[in-house]
Scaffold this motif. Structure first.
Motif, short mmCIF file in Angstrom:
data_model
loop_
_atom_site.label_atom_id
_atom_site.label_comp_id
_atom_site.label_asym_id
_atom_site.label_seq_id
_atom_site.Cartn_x
_atom_site.Cartn_y
_atom_site.Cartn_z
N ILE A 371 0.87 -1.17 0.00
CA ILE A 371 0.00 0.00 0.00
C ILE A 371 0.91 1.22 0.00
CG2 ILE A 371 -1.54 1.40 1.45
CD1 ILE A 371 -3.02 -1.07 2.23
N LEU A 378 -8.14 3.77 -1.49
CA LEU A 378 -7.93 3.84 -0.05
C LEU A 378 -8.89 4.84 0.57
CD1 LEU A 378 -4.01 3.86 0.25
CD2 LEU A 378 -5.58 1.91 0.43
N ARG A 380 -9.66 7.60 3.36
CA ARG A 380 -8.96 8.58 4.20
C ARG A 380 -9.96 9.29 5.10
NH1 ARG A 380 -3.64 9.95 2.70
NH2 ARG A 380 -2.93 8.90 0.78
N LEU A 386 -4.60 8.76 7.12
CA LEU A 386 -4.64 7.45 6.46
C LEU A 386 -4.28 6.37 7.48
CD1 LEU A 386 -4.77 5.64 3.90
CD2 LEU A 386 -2.33 6.12 3.59
N ILE A 388 -3.54 2.30 7.72
CA ILE A 388 -3.28 1.04 7.01
C ILE A 388 -3.45 -0.09 8.01
CG2 ILE A 388 -1.56 -0.31 5.74
CD1 ILE A 388 -0.29 2.32 4.85
N ASN A 402 -8.51 -0.50 3.39
CA ASN A 402 -7.10 -0.18 3.67
C ASN A 402 -6.35 -1.38 4.25
OD1 ASN A 402 -8.10 2.30 2.98
ND2 ASN A 402 -7.46 3.35 4.84
#
Length: 438
Positions: A371, A378, A380, A386, A388, A402
């Motif tokens: 990623i 993705l 946000r 962000l 992950i 994500n």
């Protein structure tokens, strides 16, 4: 090897500056020589795989071969492959004279063409950061050779590796990257294929015979003279002489014990200092000098690493050193105002770990191996943050978009790559957030 010998081996590896053991005994000499020779052996092994087609990139000396698809689980020719660029690879032999390298114009697209000597130092890196996006022709010369023209670059050993990385912005971008690859060219003599050399798992005598042959073909720098003085008891010389017959069975047992100590020491090598849950690259990554233990560790776990000015490689601190063993989920969260500062791109890549300490991509339900800042879809936060999510199984809900899948079982690790890092990342003012339990 007993406990005291193991502690001594680890202490030798951890000495300041990567210094090797100063003990001149046969066992200590074998330990130091095995570690010194490992980058040569790994380069020769990788070259053999490439030239015979293992790894899907069969080719000839002084000619490019191209990987046309992004790295996946099938990519086992080089440890810790990235999933962001296409590789173009050429194994160099300059014993018959210089070769001419052509790099096509790439504009704003990231490209790097690294010239590595046989000791795995980057003697030069051409491309976006250094020579620009306009391409050009470059003359690559070897030791003692003269070159003409304004764009002469030098390889410090007669043989070496030219590895190009061209950024791919998703599957729809592959055709454009293939055109860039087709514009890469090498002209010069086509040398015969090299002989076969022992691999790192070979018995000590076979291993050192191969190291000797590689030293003869690629003489070491004069600055390694002190190393060869320290390993005099083994009888491996800088000019590539090694007489295995001089060692009787008792001596060979000592040598094998030294090799075992070297293997143990290698497992303790760390990529660099740790801060806030991540290890950061040492300043000499990609240009190792006399840091032989570090150079050997990188040759095993990250062969062909670029210097920090070109790319920074950060590894997380897991629950088992660099490794994670839990199921997750774990989370890496970037606040909206703290995105990684790069001038090219960044990515976080998932790897399974082999017992020997190498890292490869692994199949997963999404076919997603990394990623990064170019990953489509993705989710946000409203502030641009962000998250992950790292887990063996789908973390579910809004987190699924994500999700970076971990292997279904076994230890795993991750690598964060930052290409063309900005000064605040290079000098430590910016640090990555820690990966924590979700």
């Amino acid at each position: 090897m007993n406990r005291r010998e193991l502690i001594a081996a680890l202490a030798a590896a951890a000495a300041p500056g990567g210094a090797l053991a100063q003990d001149s005994t046969l066992r200590a000499s074998a330990q130091a020589a095995w570690l010194y020779g490992l980058p040569l052996i790994e380069m020769a092994t990788t070259r053999a795989r490439a030239l015979t087609g293992r790894g899907g990139m069969a080719g000839a000396i002084n000619r490019f071969v191209h990987s046309r698809a992004l790295a996946g689980p099938q990519s086992r020719a080089v440890t810790a492959p990235n999933n962001d660029t296409l590789y173009s690879s050429a194994w160099l032999d300059l014993t018959r004279g210089p070769v001419t390298l052509t790099i096509p114009p790439t504009g704003d697209r990231y490209i790097s063409v690294a010239g590595m000597n046989f000791y795995t130092d980057n003697d030069f890196v051409l491309g976006t950061r250094t020579s620009g996006g306009g391409g050009g022709r470059f003359t690559i010369v070897g030791p003692g050779q003269a070159g003409s023209g304004p764009r002469v670059v030098r390889l410090s050993t007669p043989q070496g590796w030219l590895l190009a990385r061209t950024l791919v912005d998703g599957p729809s971008d592959l055709a454009a990257v293939h055109a860039v690859q087709d514009g890469l060219g090498l002209t010069g003599s086509v040398a015969p294929p090299p002989p076969t050399f022992a691999a790192r798992a070979a018995p000590a005598m076979d291993y050192f015979m191969s190291v000797a042959a590689l030293l003869a073909a690629n003489p070491p720098p004069a600055t390694d003279g002190a190393l060869f003085a320290r390993i005099a008891a083994l009888g491996l010389s800088a000019d590539g002489r090694f007489d295995a017959a001089r060692h009787d069975p008792a001596a060979r047992a000592e040598i094998e014990a030294g090799v075992s100590a070297a293997r143990a020491a290698l497992q303790s090598v760390r990529p660099g200092p740790s801060s806030g849950g991540w290890s950061y690259p040492k300043s000499n990554l990609g240009d190792y000098g006399q840091d032989y233990v570090f150079r050997a560790g990188v040759a095993l776990a990250g062969l062909a690493a670029l210097p920090a000015a070109e790319a920074m490689y950060m590894n997380p601190v897991g629950d088992r050193g660099r490794m994670f063993s839990g199921d997750g989920p774990y989370v890496l969260k970037f606040p909206g105002n703290a995105q990684p500062p790069v001038d090219a791109f960044w990515s976080l890549t998932m790897y399974e770990a082999t017992p020997e300490g190498q890292f490869f991509l692994v199949e997963n339900p999404l076919g997603r191996y990394s990623i990064g800042d170019r990953t489509p879809g993705l989710a946000r936060g409203a502030d641009g943050s962000l998250e992950i999510w790292i887990a063996r199984s789908d973390p579910g809900g809004a987190r699924s978009a994500n999700w970076l899948p971990a292997p279904a079982s076994g230890p795993f690790t991750l690598s964060f790559r930052a290409y063309l890092p900005r000064p605040e990342l290079l000098d430590g003012r910016y640090r990555l957030p820690a990966i924590v339990a979700g």
